[in-house]
Motif scaffolding. Structure first.
Motif, PDB file in Angstrom:
ATOM      1  N   ALA A   1      -5.154  18.351   9.199  1.00  0.00           N
ATOM      2  CA  ALA A   1      -5.660  19.175   8.100  1.00  0.00           C
ATOM      3  C   ALA A   1      -6.295  18.300   7.030  1.00  0.00           C
ATOM      4  CB  ALA A   1      -4.519  19.985   7.497  1.00  0.00           C
ATOM      5  N   ASP A   2      -5.561  17.300   6.611  1.00  0.00           N
ATOM      6  CA  ASP A   2      -6.072  16.409   5.565  1.00  0.00           C
ATOM      7  C   ASP A   2      -5.362  15.069   5.659  1.00  0.00           C
ATOM      8  OD1 ASP A   2      -7.673  16.415   2.803  1.00  0.00           O
ATOM      9  OD2 ASP A   2      -5.807  15.305   2.536  1.00  0.00           O
ATOM     10  N   THR A   3      -6.127  14.044   5.974  1.00  0.00           N
ATOM     11  CA  THR A   3      -5.552  12.709   6.146  1.00  0.00           C
ATOM     12  C   THR A   3      -4.808  12.271   4.888  1.00  0.00           C
ATOM     13  OG1 THR A   3      -7.557  12.277   7.407  1.00  0.00           O
ATOM     14  CG2 THR A   3      -6.121  10.404   7.002  1.00  0.00           C
ATOM     15  N   GLY A   4      -5.376  12.596   3.742  1.00  0.00           N
ATOM     16  CA  GLY A   4      -4.799  12.148   2.470  1.00  0.00           C
ATOM     17  C   GLY A   4      -3.430  12.752   2.239  1.00  0.00           C
ATOM     18  N   ILE A   5      -3.289  14.038   2.518  1.00  0.00           N
ATOM     19  CA  ILE A   5      -1.973  14.670   2.334  1.00  0.00           C
ATOM     20  C   ILE A   5      -0.989  14.045   3.321  1.00  0.00           C
ATOM     21  CG2 ILE A   5      -0.674  16.837   2.453  1.00  0.00           C
ATOM     22  CD1 ILE A   5      -3.149  18.330   1.531  1.00  0.00           C
ATOM     23  N   GLY A   6      -1.463  13.777   4.519  1.00  0.00           N
ATOM     24  CA  GLY A   6      -0.603  13.123   5.508  1.00  0.00           C
ATOM     25  C   GLY A   6      -0.131  11.768   5.011  1.00  0.00           C
ATOM     26  N   PHE A   7      -1.034  11.038   4.402  1.00  0.00           N
ATOM     27  CA  PHE A   7      -0.696   9.698   3.915  1.00  0.00           C
ATOM     28  C   PHE A   7       0.319   9.784   2.771  1.00  0.00           C
ATOM     29  CE2 PHE A   7      -1.945   5.807   1.417  1.00  0.00           C
ATOM     30  CZ  PHE A   7      -1.455   4.891   2.326  1.00  0.00           C
ATOM     31  N   VAL A   8       0.125  10.742   1.901  1.00  0.00           N
ATOM     32  CA  VAL A   8       1.067  10.931   0.799  1.00  0.00           C
ATOM     33  C   VAL A   8       2.449  11.257   1.369  1.00  0.00           C
ATOM     34  CG1 VAL A   8       1.647  12.458  -1.134  1.00  0.00           C
ATOM     35  CG2 VAL A   8      -0.698  11.616  -0.872  1.00  0.00           C
ATOM     36  N   PHE A   9       2.475  12.101   2.381  1.00  0.00           N
ATOM     37  CA  PHE A   9       3.765  12.443   2.992  1.00  0.00           C
ATOM     38  C   PHE A   9       4.366  11.228   3.707  1.00  0.00           C
ATOM     39  CE2 PHE A   9       6.099  14.482   6.697  1.00  0.00           C
ATOM     40  CZ  PHE A   9       7.285  14.604   5.979  1.00  0.00           C
ATOM     41  N   ALA A  10       3.533  10.407   4.308  1.00  0.00           N
ATOM     42  CA  ALA A  10       4.037   9.209   5.005  1.00  0.00           C
ATOM     43  C   ALA A  10       4.812   8.315   4.039  1.00  0.00           C
ATOM     44  CB  ALA A  10       2.885   8.440   5.640  1.00  0.00           C
TER      45      ALA A  10
ATOM     46  N   LEU B   1      14.179  -3.811   5.197  1.00  0.00           N
ATOM     47  CA  LEU B   1      12.815  -3.523   4.720  1.00  0.00           C
ATOM     48  C   LEU B   1      11.887  -3.283   5.902  1.00  0.00           C
ATOM     49  CD1 LEU B   1      10.603  -3.336   2.615  1.00  0.00           C
ATOM     50  CD2 LEU B   1      10.416  -5.824   2.626  1.00  0.00           C
ATOM     51  N   ARG B   2      12.029  -4.132   6.906  1.00  0.00           N
ATOM     52  CA  ARG B   2      11.148  -3.962   8.071  1.00  0.00           C
ATOM     53  C   ARG B   2      11.403  -2.627   8.759  1.00  0.00           C
ATOM     54  NH1 ARG B   2      11.377  -9.877  10.835  1.00  0.00           N
ATOM     55  NH2 ARG B   2      13.205  -8.880  11.708  1.00  0.00           N
ATOM     56  N   GLY B   3      12.645  -2.189   8.730  1.00  0.00           N
ATOM     57  CA  GLY B   3      12.956  -0.880   9.320  1.00  0.00           C
ATOM     58  C   GLY B   3      12.205   0.231   8.605  1.00  0.00           C
ATOM     59  N   MET B   4      12.220   0.196   7.284  1.00  0.00           N
ATOM     60  CA  MET B   4      11.502   1.222   6.529  1.00  0.00           C
ATOM     61  C   MET B   4      10.004   1.146   6.835  1.00  0.00           C
ATOM     62  SD  MET B   4      11.242   1.838   2.412  1.00  0.00           S
ATOM     63  CE  MET B   4       9.849   0.773   2.097  1.00  0.00           C
ATOM     64  N   LEU B   5       9.511  -0.088   6.905  1.00  0.00           N
ATOM     65  CA  LEU B   5       8.066  -0.238   7.170  1.00  0.00           C
ATOM     66  C   LEU B   5       7.715   0.228   8.583  1.00  0.00           C
ATOM     67  CD1 LEU B   5       7.315  -3.633   5.383  1.00  0.00           C
ATOM     68  CD2 LEU B   5       6.788  -1.314   4.601  1.00  0.00           C
ATOM     69  N   SER B   6       8.620   0.022   9.537  1.00  0.00           N
ATOM     70  CA  SER B   6       8.329   0.493  10.900  1.00  0.00           C
ATOM     71  C   SER B   6       8.115   2.007  10.890  1.00  0.00           C
ATOM     72  CB  SER B   6       9.471   0.143  11.850  1.00  0.00           C
ATOM     73  OG  SER B   6       9.604  -1.249  11.940  1.00  0.00           O
ATOM     74  N   TRP B   7       8.976   2.694  10.177  1.00  0.00           N
ATOM     75  CA  TRP B   7       8.808   4.152  10.088  1.00  0.00           C
ATOM     76  C   TRP B   7       7.519   4.509   9.338  1.00  0.00           C
ATOM     77  CZ3 TRP B   7      12.041   8.742  10.928  1.00  0.00           C
ATOM     78  CH2 TRP B   7      13.010   8.514  11.909  1.00  0.00           C
ATOM     79  N   TYR B   8       7.217   3.724   8.366  1.00  0.00           N
ATOM     80  CA  TYR B   8       5.972   3.955   7.609  1.00  0.00           C
ATOM     81  C   TYR B   8       4.757   3.778   8.525  1.00  0.00           C
ATOM     82  CZ  TYR B   8       2.546   3.411   3.809  1.00  0.00           C
ATOM     83  OH  TYR B   8       1.471   3.553   2.965  1.00  0.00           O
ATOM     84  N   TYR B   9       4.772   2.725   9.319  1.00  0.00           N
ATOM     85  CA  TYR B   9       3.643   2.495  10.236  1.00  0.00           C
ATOM     86  C   TYR B   9       3.526   3.637  11.247  1.00  0.00           C
ATOM     87  CZ  TYR B   9       3.873  -2.262   8.334  1.00  0.00           C
ATOM     88  OH  TYR B   9       3.907  -3.339   7.492  1.00  0.00           O
ATOM     89  N   MET B  10       4.683   4.075  11.721  1.00  0.00           N
ATOM     90  CA  MET B  10       4.670   5.205  12.660  1.00  0.00           C
ATOM     91  C   MET B  10       4.039   6.431  11.987  1.00  0.00           C
ATOM     92  SD  MET B  10       7.883   7.474  13.878  1.00  0.00           S
ATOM     93  CE  MET B  10       7.978   8.217  12.268  1.00  0.00           C
ATOM     94  N   ALA B  11       4.458   6.685  10.761  1.00  0.00           N
ATOM     95  CA  ALA B  11       3.951   7.870  10.055  1.00  0.00           C
ATOM     96  C   ALA B  11       2.440   7.759   9.846  1.00  0.00           C
ATOM     97  CB  ALA B  11       4.669   8.012   8.715  1.00  0.00           C
ATOM     98  N   CYS B  12       1.991   6.562   9.476  1.00  0.00           N
ATOM     99  CA  CYS B  12       0.545   6.388   9.235  1.00  0.00           C
ATOM    100  C   CYS B  12      -0.238   6.492  10.546  1.00  0.00           C
ATOM    101  CB  CYS B  12       0.278   5.051   8.545  1.00  0.00           C
ATOM    102  SG  CYS B  12       0.952   5.025   6.878  1.00  0.00           S
TER     103      CYS B  12
END
Ligand SMILES: Cc1cc2nc3c(=O)[nH]c(=O)nc-3n(C[C@H](O)[C@H](O)[C@H](O)COP(=O)(O)OP(=O)(O)OC[C@H]3O[C@@H](n4cnc5c(N)ncnc54)[C@H](O)[C@@H]3O)c2cc1C
Lengths: 410, 421
Positions: free
Chosen positions: A94-103, A252-263
């Motif tokens: 729908a909107d990449t930006g909203i997705g990124f904010v949610f990520a 920290l890397r764990g949180m970032l792994s989830w962040y990368y997945m979300a992005c």
């Protein structure tokens, strides 16, 4: 055939509940974003904020991963990785930006509610950020390039955006100006990666209205209109000890792994809409004099084949990463060296493939692809912005090389 | 200190005016455009900021006159023997500031090529239209070829031969009556005073005699334009619909005549490709300037970004490509300036090579800018650095004039002597 059928992923990884949630979000995208964007374009107040309100509050993504007893959606187990991916894919469509904010929000929710070494105290004190009646945007503030030379603790060569020092039973956060990942101008809270001393990283949750938080003016950027970003300075901001969301490299890397997945999911989802746009163009455009349907031209078709391949691969990679993160018993901790680097690598690949597919689609649509009317160009700008923000290329490459080839010095 | 002037140009190909064109263009860019260009995106519809920049470049400095013969107030570039190298230099400097401005500026000459350039100067039309351009206000022309059903086919002269053109020109007495609908011409949307319109005198025909290039002043009754389109970049270039509804112009407004219009229109394509390559070259040079500052001021691993081997690899690739593209720009300019050595500007060979260089330069530029943005991280997509602007702007240079696939087909057709593509 639907996009899901055209570009299959191992369907057994998704539960019925995941599918139904993805459908709800897909319907939200159609009604709240796609149907209204011809009129409102990228208007934050008229389109994006109302859409985020519906998504975050009515559908409940703002608290998706938090435990029910904290007023959340109750998906506080690693299995939520695949659910989140299915959801994020549809938000990105729908909107990449909203997705990124949610990520950004999702990464923090993970650290608070799912991570192996989560802190109940931190969850208790942070839950209020998410459970209010209003949209509460979360902004990750990650290490970035610096402006000074000399020896000091760094995170893979990048400067910490702030340092945090213990004082009076709490923490004092100092640093900046730093560039947050998103919403620097509008975030309710910043999840700041700090040097806790001698280079030990930690994430502290700093309320946006805390004394000493100074936001610069919102600046203009290529895309991601849903994220009003601004540089932020932390001028001796005092936060309680419960503001420490996580501590140490693995966490920290764990949180970032989830962040990368979300992005990655957001980028892969954006491709879903690009497919729709190109399908419509390919079915109706005629080239080479009268009669040749665009998509039936062999040269065009070869490029369309490549584009489709990139769409399918992006989806596969993203879901595979999600699956691995959803099964720590099989694949290990999200912050473990291997999985973390897999996450970086998957995000980088998906971002690159998405950009290539969009670039090629724009080539095939020529001026129509460049005009705002067809909406392709907004995904193209947005995904490029995500790609530049999430992890600098040089750092990603160094991390991968270090893990894959056992580097010792970099 | 290294500057953009260290990028290579074959010095023996330059025009005697090179230094002046370069210095004037550079000063104009540095003082009038670069300080304000960051707000151009929001100015796409009204051109409140953009118009004054055009006014000084075209009207006050007077560059809009340069193609016309001297005795009509022009600077005689059309018969100078260094039109290509001169245009390349100036377009580079303008594109360094803003490639949207460069295209609007470049396209003002585009239809005029049909009548102002040797060996096909149309003296009567030059006399007719020169006064329009001898003014202090910026005056634009537009080259109207693309139509709703497609632009690539109209440029695909070899295979499609003008048979898809739906804008018709019918001779009634001593007037052409034009009917049709064009899309996208640069400087439409109310900007241009004069259109060069690609028409057919016999719809569906592939006969080159039936392609007509006819001038239409924008205020001719029956000629209307829509509002500008909103697009990903290039705010300084306005594009819109143009409708021709029983538009009447004198019969002598046809540029060169049956057969010759189609032939010299290919020269228009060649010059369009030269313009495109120069826009790429100029934009990339500006990115180099920005990147060099960024890589000196920003630190990574505790030292300037540029002193890190991995970053230096990306910086090197970028500088390599800028250097090559700049050489290519002047090489193609030279080929257009010396038909005695390289062949006619409208020959299939020159057209095909122009397409090849254009799509090489564009593909490289788009890929390079993506890498540069990635290297710059969050600053790469920050409008304060202008790199993202050049990226957005250059993407359309890759797509216009028939798109990449048409370039590929024309190059294959010429080098491999394909007969059916
Ligand atoms: C900023 C801007 C400025 C412009 N300026 C002008 C101008 O000054 N004057 C003007 O007339 N037009 C102008 N245009 C229009 C531009 O030149 C056309 O967009 C371009 O020629 C492609 O035409 P189209 O968009 O109609 O796409 P189409 O003609 O429909 O082509 C779409 C795609 O089809 C494919 N294709 C086409 N032909 C073939 C083939 N033979 N084999 C295989 N694939 C093929 C290509 O991928 C191509 O990209 C401008 C456009 C923009 C965005």
């Amino acid at each position: 055939m639907s996009y899901q059928e055209l570009f299959p992923i191992p369907v057994e990884w998704l539960e019925d509940a995941d599918r139904s949630m993805a459908e709800t979000v897909s319907a939200w995208g159609e009604q709240e974003v796609k149907a209204r964007r011809l009129e409102h374009k990228e208007d934050y107040d008229a389109l994006l904020l109302p859409a985020m309100k519906k998504l975050f509050l009515d559908i409940g993504l703002q608290t998706l991963l938090l435990p029910e007893e904290r007023g959340g959606g109750g998906m506080n187990s690693p299995e939520a990785a695949t659910t989140a991916t299915a959801v994020l894919e549809n938000v990105g469509a729908a909107d990449t930006g909203i997705g990124f904010v949610f990520a950004n929000s999702l990464a923090l929710q993970y650290a608070l509610a799912i991570a192996e070494k989560r802190s109940d105290e931190a969850l208790g004190s942070a839950a209020g950020v998410f459970t209010g009646d209003d949209v509460s945007l979360v902004s990750l503030v990650l290490p970035g390039y610096g402006t000074d030379t000399g020896d000091k603790p760094r995170y893979y060569g990048l400067d910490f955006p702030a340092t945090a020092r213990k004082a009076d039973g709490g923490w004092v956060v100092t640093g900046g100006p730093a560039r947050p990942q998103c919403c620097g101008a509008s975030a309710a809270a910043f999840a700041v990666v700090c040097d806790l001393g001698e280079g030990v990283p930690g994430v502290l949750l700093v309320p946006g209205d805390a004394k000493g938080v100074q936001r610069g003016p919102a600046f203009k950027k290529t895309g991601l209109a849903a994220s009003a970003n601004a540089d932020v300075t932390f001028d001796g901001v005092e936060v309680p000890s419960s503001a420490l969301v996580l501590e140490g490299m693995t966490a920290l890397r764990g949180m970032l792994s989830w962040y990368y997945m979300a992005c990655a999911a957001v980028c892969a989802g954006s491709l879903q809409s690009v497919h729709e746009i190109l399908q419509e163009w390919g079915d109706t455009r005629v080239i080479k004099g009268k009669g040749q349907i665009f998509k039936e031209n062999p040269l065009v078709a070869s490029l369309m084949g490549e584009i489709g391949g990139k769409m399918g691969t992006s989806r596969l990679l993203t879901y595979n990463l999600a699956r691995m993160l959803s099964k720590p018993d099989v694949y290990g901790n999200a912050g473990g060296g291997n999985l973390h680097v897999t996450a970086i690598s998957a995000f980088k690949q998906v971002g690159r493939l998405a950009m290539e597919a969009m670039d090629n689609t724009m080539e095939l649509m020529a001026s129509a692809g460049y005009a705002t009317e067809w909406n392709l160009e907004r995904y193209w700008r947005d995904v490029k912005t995500v790609e530049t923000y999430v992890v600098p290329e040089t750092v990603a490459e160094t991390c991968m090389a270090r893990q894959y080839f056992n580097l010792k010095q970099l | 200190m290294r500057t953009i002037d260290d990028f290579t140009r074959p010095l023996e190909y330059l025009t005697p005016l090179d230094r002046y064109l370069g210095e004037i263009g550079r000063r104009w860019a540095d003082t009038e455009v670069i300080p304000v260009r960051r707000d151009f995106d929001e100015d796409w519809e009204h051109h409140n900021l953009i118009e004054p920049c055009f006014r000084s470049l075209q009207g006050e400095i007077g560059f809009q006159r340069m193609l016309f013969p001297e005795d009509l107030g022009g600077w005689g570039l059309g018969h100078s023997g260094y039109m290509g190298a001169g245009a390349a230099r100036l377009f580079e400097e303008v594109a360094r500031a803003d490639s949207g401005m460069a295209v609007a500026f470049g396209v003002l000459f585009w239809p005029l090529v049909m009548i102002c350039v040797e060996p096909h100067v149309n003296r009567r039309l030059c006399e007719q239209f020169a006064p329009m351009f001898m003014q202090e206000r910026p005056v634009f022309a537009a080259n109207a070829m693309t139509e709703p059903q497609g632009g690539a086919d109209i440029e695909n002269m070899e295979i499609v031969g003008g048979s898809t053109i739906q804008t018709t020109a019918v001779l009634e007495g001593d007037e052409w009556v034009i009917n049709g609908h064009k899309l996208w011409p640069t400087n439409s949307g109310g900007v241009a005073d004069l259109f060069g319109v690609v028409c057919t005198t016999n719809p569906g025909s592939k006969d080159p005699n039936d392609l007509a290039f006819i001038f239409v002043p924008a205020d001719t009754p029956g000629c209307t334009q829509g509002g500008p389109y909103e697009k990903a970049g290039m705010a300084a270039d306005k594009n819109s619909d143009i409708w021709f509804d029983n538009v009447r112009v004198p019969s002598w407004y046809r540029a060169c005549g049956p057969g010759l219009d189609a032939m010299y229109f290919k020269e228009v394509i060649s010059l369009g490709n030269l313009g495109s390559i120069s826009f790429v070259s100029g934009s990339l040079m500006n990115v180099f300037e920005i990147l060099k500052d960024f890589a000196e001021e920003t630190t990574f691993r505790g030292k300037p970004l540029k002193e890190n081997d991995d970053a230096a690899g990306v910086l090197a690739d970028f500088a390599r490509d800028v250097d090559i593209i700049r050489v290519l720009t002047y090489q193609y300019a030279r080929m257009l300036d010396r038909p005695d050595l390289y062949g006619d500007r409208w020959s299939d060979e020159i057209v095909a090579k122009g397409r090849a260089y254009k799509y090489f330069a564009c593909d490289k530029a788009v890929e390079d800018l993506k890498r540069v943005m990635n290297l710059m991280g969050a600053h790469g997509s920050d409008r304060a650095h202008d790199v993202e602007k050049h990226w957005r702007d250059l993407k359309i240079v890759q797509l216009w004039m028939g798109g990449k696939q048409l370039c590929q087909m024309e190059v294959a057709r010429w080098f491999y002597e394909c007969e059916t593509l």
